[in-house]
Design a protein around this motif. Structure first.
Motif, PDB file in Angstrom:
ATOM      1  N   ALA A  33       0.826  -1.210   0.000  1.00 16.41           N
ATOM      2  CA  ALA A  33       0.000   0.000   0.000  1.00 16.41           C
ATOM      3  C   ALA A  33       0.857   1.256   0.000  1.00 16.41           C
ATOM      4  CB  ALA A  33      -0.927   0.002   1.212  1.00 16.41           C
ATOM      5  N   PHE A  34       2.056   1.180   0.571  1.00 14.47           N
ATOM      6  CA  PHE A  34       2.933   2.344   0.634  1.00 14.47           C
ATOM      7  C   PHE A  34       3.607   2.640  -0.707  1.00 14.47           C
ATOM      8  CE2 PHE A  34       3.155   0.835   5.168  1.00 14.47           C
ATOM      9  CZ  PHE A  34       2.371   1.852   5.686  1.00 14.47           C
ATOM     10  N   SER A  35       3.548   1.698  -1.639  1.00 11.84           N
ATOM     11  CA  SER A  35       4.170   1.877  -2.952  1.00 11.84           C
ATOM     12  C   SER A  35       3.178   2.361  -4.005  1.00 11.84           C
ATOM     13  CB  SER A  35       4.780   0.553  -3.432  1.00 11.84           C
ATOM     14  OG  SER A  35       5.763   0.116  -2.531  1.00 11.84           O
ATOM     15  N   ARG A  36       1.923   2.421  -3.667  1.00  5.67           N
ATOM     16  CA  ARG A  36       0.903   2.858  -4.614  1.00  5.67           C
ATOM     17  C   ARG A  36       1.045   4.347  -4.912  1.00  5.67           C
ATOM     18  NH1 ARG A  36      -4.726   0.186  -3.785  1.00  5.67           N
ATOM     19  NH2 ARG A  36      -5.287   2.335  -4.279  1.00  5.67           N
ATOM     20  N   PRO A  37       0.601   4.778  -6.080  1.00  2.78           N
ATOM     21  CA  PRO A  37       0.673   6.204  -6.412  1.00  2.78           C
ATOM     22  C   PRO A  37      -0.145   7.070  -5.450  1.00  2.78           C
ATOM     23  CG  PRO A  37       0.063   4.915  -8.354  1.00  2.78           C
ATOM     24  CD  PRO A  37       0.096   3.977  -7.184  1.00  2.78           C
ATOM     25  N   ASP A  38      -1.200   6.500  -4.869  1.00  4.44           N
ATOM     26  CA  ASP A  38      -2.049   7.250  -3.946  1.00  4.44           C
ATOM     27  C   ASP A  38      -1.720   6.952  -2.473  1.00  4.44           C
ATOM     28  OD1 ASP A  38      -2.951   4.633  -4.060  1.00  4.44           O
ATOM     29  OD2 ASP A  38      -5.079   5.161  -4.093  1.00  4.44           O
ATOM     30  N   ALA A  39      -0.491   6.507  -2.220  1.00  5.19           N
ATOM     31  CA  ALA A  39      -0.090   6.111  -0.860  1.00  5.19           C
ATOM     32  C   ALA A  39      -0.251   7.247   0.144  1.00  5.19           C
ATOM     33  CB  ALA A  39       1.350   5.604  -0.849  1.00  5.19           C
ATOM     34  N   ASP A  40       0.135   8.447  -0.225  1.00  9.49           N
ATOM     35  CA  ASP A  40       0.014   9.566   0.718  1.00  9.49           C
ATOM     36  C   ASP A  40      -1.441   9.797   1.112  1.00  9.49           C
ATOM     37  OD1 ASP A  40       2.753   9.934   0.655  1.00  9.49           O
ATOM     38  OD2 ASP A  40       2.672  11.649  -0.716  1.00  9.49           O
TER      39      ASP A  40
END
Length: 87
Positions: A33-40
């Protein structure tokens, strides 16, 4: 999710026993989940949602000191019912 509550005077803040410490929440999440483009956005929404939920239970007084920690678990490093879970 793990919510840890500590009785008064069994937790310290700044080297002084805290009379009414705020909760600390550890929330397990898949590391991917931390590597997704929308992680932030995901992190912000989880932290805000968990914070609001805890404040809803314990009251506004805990908000300022409430800690929410998101801990990433790599794929294949968790088991349920004796079976390793993968994505």
């Amino acid at each position: 999710m793990r919510l840890i509550g500590v009785p008064p005077n069994r937790w310290g803040i700044g080297g002084t026993p805290a009379r009414a410490p705020s909760p600390s929440v550890t929330f397990g999440i898949r590391e991917a989940a931390f590597s997704r483009p929308d992680a932030d956005e995901i992190v912000a929404r989880l932290v805000t949602g968990v914070t609001d939920a805890v404040v809803g239970v314990f009251g506004e007084r805990v908000r300022a000191g409430l800690t929410v920690e998101l801990v990433g678990t790599p794929d294949g490093r968790t088991g349920v019912g004796g079976v390793v879970v993968t994505a």
